[in-house]
Design a protein around this motif. Sequence first.
Motif, PDB file in Angstrom:
ATOM      1  N   GLU A 244       0.853  -1.179   0.000  1.00  0.00           N
ATOM      2  CA  GLU A 244       0.000   0.000   0.000  1.00  0.00           C
ATOM      3  C   GLU A 244       0.899   1.243   0.000  1.00  0.00           C
ATOM      4  OE1 GLU A 244      -3.699  -0.369   0.226  1.00  0.00           O
ATOM      5  OE2 GLU A 244      -2.723  -2.153  -0.520  1.00  0.00           O
ATOM      6  N   THR A 267       4.192   0.031  -5.348  1.00  0.00           N
ATOM      7  CA  THR A 267       2.746  -0.242  -5.247  1.00  0.00           C
ATOM      8  C   THR A 267       2.173  -0.505  -6.630  1.00  0.00           C
ATOM      9  OG1 THR A 267       0.699   0.545  -4.211  1.00  0.00           O
ATOM     10  CG2 THR A 267       2.044   2.200  -5.331  1.00  0.00           C
TER      11      THR A 267
ATOM     12  N   PHE B 140      -9.125  -4.761  -0.391  1.00  0.00           N
ATOM     13  CA  PHE B 140      -8.754  -3.355  -0.192  1.00  0.00           C
ATOM     14  C   PHE B 140      -7.338  -3.040  -0.675  1.00  0.00           C
ATOM     15  CE2 PHE B 140     -12.473  -3.521   2.441  1.00  0.00           C
ATOM     16  CZ  PHE B 140     -12.997  -2.237   2.411  1.00  0.00           C
ATOM     17  N   ARG B 141      -6.677  -4.012  -1.272  1.00  0.00           N
ATOM     18  CA  ARG B 141      -5.309  -3.770  -1.744  1.00  0.00           C
ATOM     19  C   ARG B 141      -5.269  -2.540  -2.670  1.00  0.00           C
ATOM     20  NH1 ARG B 141      -1.322  -8.385  -4.151  1.00  0.00           N
ATOM     21  NH2 ARG B 141      -0.446  -8.298  -2.066  1.00  0.00           N
ATOM     22  N   TYR B 142      -4.338  -1.668  -2.407  1.00  0.00           N
ATOM     23  CA  TYR B 142      -4.055  -0.477  -3.221  1.00  0.00           C
ATOM     24  C   TYR B 142      -5.064   0.661  -3.065  1.00  0.00           C
ATOM     25  CZ  TYR B 142      -0.878  -3.673  -5.779  1.00  0.00           C
ATOM     26  OH  TYR B 142       0.094  -4.587  -6.137  1.00  0.00           O
ATOM     27  N   ILE B 143      -6.016   0.528  -2.160  1.00  0.00           N
ATOM     28  CA  ILE B 143      -6.928   1.670  -1.987  1.00  0.00           C
ATOM     29  C   ILE B 143      -6.972   2.190  -0.557  1.00  0.00           C
ATOM     30  CG2 ILE B 143      -8.416   1.081  -3.965  1.00  0.00           C
ATOM     31  CD1 ILE B 143     -10.489  -0.007  -1.947  1.00  0.00           C
ATOM     32  N   THR B 144      -6.152   1.622   0.319  1.00  0.00           N
ATOM     33  CA  THR B 144      -6.284   2.016   1.730  1.00  0.00           C
ATOM     34  C   THR B 144      -5.863   3.459   1.992  1.00  0.00           C
ATOM     35  OG1 THR B 144      -4.090   1.123   2.224  1.00  0.00           O
ATOM     36  CG2 THR B 144      -5.975  -0.338   2.589  1.00  0.00           C
ATOM     37  N   ASP B 145      -5.127   4.067   1.064  1.00  0.00           N
ATOM     38  CA  ASP B 145      -4.804   5.483   1.259  1.00  0.00           C
ATOM     39  C   ASP B 145      -6.023   6.373   0.977  1.00  0.00           C
ATOM     40  OD1 ASP B 145      -4.381   4.561  -1.410  1.00  0.00           O
ATOM     41  OD2 ASP B 145      -3.305   6.396  -1.903  1.00  0.00           O
ATOM     42  N   VAL B 299      -8.162   1.033  -8.663  1.00  0.00           N
ATOM     43  CA  VAL B 299      -7.031   1.957  -8.479  1.00  0.00           C
ATOM     44  C   VAL B 299      -7.211   3.194  -9.357  1.00  0.00           C
ATOM     45  CG1 VAL B 299      -4.522   2.199  -8.554  1.00  0.00           C
ATOM     46  CG2 VAL B 299      -5.537  -0.016  -7.962  1.00  0.00           C
TER      47      VAL B 299
END
Lengths: 434, 434
Positions: A244, A267, B140-145, B299
């Motif tokens: 992430e 990422t 949720f990989r790659y969207i937690t930001d 993403v």
Amino acid sequence: MSRGRITGLTVSDVRFPTSLARHGSDAMHPDPDYSAAYVVIETDAPDGLKGCGLTFTLGKGTEVVDKDLDEIISNFRGFYRQLTSDGQLRWIGPEKGAVHLATAAILNAVWDLWAKQEGKPLWKLLVDMDPKQLLSCIDFRYITDALTEEEAYTILQNGLVGKKEREEQMLKHGYPAYTTSCAWLGYTDQQLKQLCTEALKDGWTRFKVKVGANLQDDIRRCKLVREMIGPENILMLDANQRWEVEEAIEWVAKLAEFKPLWIEEPTSPDDILGHATISKALAPLGIGVATGEQCHNRVIFKQLLQAQALSFVQVDSCRLGSVNENLSVFLMAKKFQIPVCPHAGGVGLCELVQHLIIFDYISISGSLKNRMCEYMDHLHEHFKNPVVIVNASYIPPQAAGYSTEMKDDSVRKYQFPQGEVWQKLLSERNIQLK
Amino acid sequence: MSRGRITGLTVSDVRFPTSLARHGSDAMHPDPDYSAAYVVIETDAPDGLKGCGLTFTLGKGTEVVDKDLDEIISNFRGFYRQLTSDGQLRWIGPEKGAVHLATAAILNAVWDLWAKQEGKPLWKLLVDMDPKQLLSCIDFRYITDALTEEEAYTILQNGLVGKKEREEQMLKHGYPAYTTSCAWLGYTDQQLKQLCTEALKDGWTRFKVKVGANLQDDIRRCKLVREMIGPENILMLDANQRWEVEEAIEWVAKLAEFKPLWIEEPTSPDDILGHATISKALAPLGIGVATGEQCHNRVIFKQLLQAQALSFVQVDSCRLGSVNENLSVFLMAKKFQIPVCPHAGGVGLCELVQHLIIFDYISISGSLKNRMCEYMDHLHEHFKNPVVIVNASYIPPQAAGYSTEMKDDSVRKYQFPQGEVWQKLLSERNIQLK
């Protein structure tokens, strides 16, 4: 001018069981079998002239036969657009994924054919083309807000100054390379030490380490490699998209003491804004961000440059739409003053991309500062004209073409699933394929 | 709990020759044949339970057999990750293009199977799931930001308030739709007038016009449609990625007098920063930017939201990785307060996406402001449970499942190339396929 008309196109699915020895293993691909879609464009020329193209992984035929080469290259921009904008195919892209890899395979074969017809290695064909002709190969669609055709022309015109000297320099010393072969994620510490020792002996000074699966392992491995190579040599890290955005920043900060030049693919390759955030956070630590091997087209590279998301641009000769689209990325990188350090490895990627980066140096970038091309020591033996590495540098190929032609014997043996290597492996695995 | 074990998966290539009458024609796709990769998951349940999935355009089988449904849905996030991160396949994605469309086809069949087993239409299955269970389907990989699991949980918890009333409202009035069927680019002005007249008679109040090939044509067509529908009804424009960034701004400014609500797909679907530039420039004219039907994963949507690049999010039920990935986009859109107005049309996209948008209203967005779902009046007759439109609204489906099941007869006739429709067309075109 053209010798013979294109009479056919064949595609072979050539796969190498690299996973057996964990070559190529990283944080996202534990057991890859490196594969190539191998495209041969046949002509009816009396001397059997043929163009060979490949894309790393997957291919698909398309209607390119019954043209002659001149028809294609006299409007190469239009031909590129025709392949990428096919009304019945673009839904499954557009310009990304399987269809775009297929486009690359076909266009790579066209470039090979063109260079062979001119009797030159591809890099030399490009170096000898005048700026207008180079531009006529590029589709500027969707990038004119970052680079206009006029700006590209100016860059190429400026590149003419000192070109001859740079060509001589390349022929004498080659293009600097770095090695990824010492530190795949699946290798043991013992293998890692041994491979580093050998590489140092062979003159390598730039080393890449795979990271991202386990922080404590990464710390141990980076420490080990840094101790092996000493403070002066260059160390790079590659996480293969494992993290992430916030996680990437925290993780890499903990590896900063080993002074890596860059963190590669921290990422998702689609995350332009995420890379920009990571770049900004890591800049104070002196660590740059690199990505590109899975950036699927010029539109993504355009934005990575616009957003100041990268310190190193890693084009891939086969993921982008062949030489044509790579040219547009080299030109944008020049405008934004970001060095291109190509991705290579896989099957044939070293053979192909050396042509592009040597051309980039001679005709576009004019600089070696912070620049180097990836190298991996696998699978070269299957090519008729494998790369030549001397003193950790790529020596410019001399044979006519794009170095894409495989040995007939390799194509036969490794073709999937009928080749003898796969027949044996599949029967051992008790898998029956039609 | 599960009825029967999954015993097989079949894929059919079903194509409809829509290009013959220029249905679906736009600025980038002059002659599309709408097609579906149709996936059927078979079980050994005595009642013949089966799940049907499709993706608009292309499909591919994958190793999902010999599991039972409970194994999949008890760790749906893990199963999603397994399909999207396959070490041997992700190179030709990742999570984009042909492999991601294939993922959608397979997962759509799993959702259909699940809903059928529960005896509910999919929207109701989703509405009845508790927040934790919904979250367990999302990677949720790659969207937690942009959206953490905790934030998503809070959104779903808040969505419980007034849920029952919204469900009743949907059952009574349906979800508002707009029509794209009046103004395809290849239609004559005469056709356009006739179709607008009929649509107005049928109660339609929201109309989309294809633009982007020729400015003078666009001005004439927009004028004509605006005159037909009057000042109160809603007009939207769709350029199907035809323009450069600057060109989009200039072109749309010249159509501003016709008061369009949005301009859809002004440029490359990959160009997040470009859409942000266009959004900023068109905001003073009161024109929003919409995109999404070719945005390949969460993403891209994440960044479009982060960059304030959109006023309308147009998810596609089959391009994103099935219900699972759509859920993540609905939740992000809620957080960023941008309405979701799904893409539909193609083959089956209306049948599928109605479930998602009805769920979105009941359990996530809770609002109809600036919201509507696309509708196109083609190819519904091939589905066992086609959409029901009343008063220009989607009426919630009542049959168990995801409305993905096609009529056996349609699959047989339109299968490519062996179906009788294609055999006839191909022989007329003198094309011989194996």
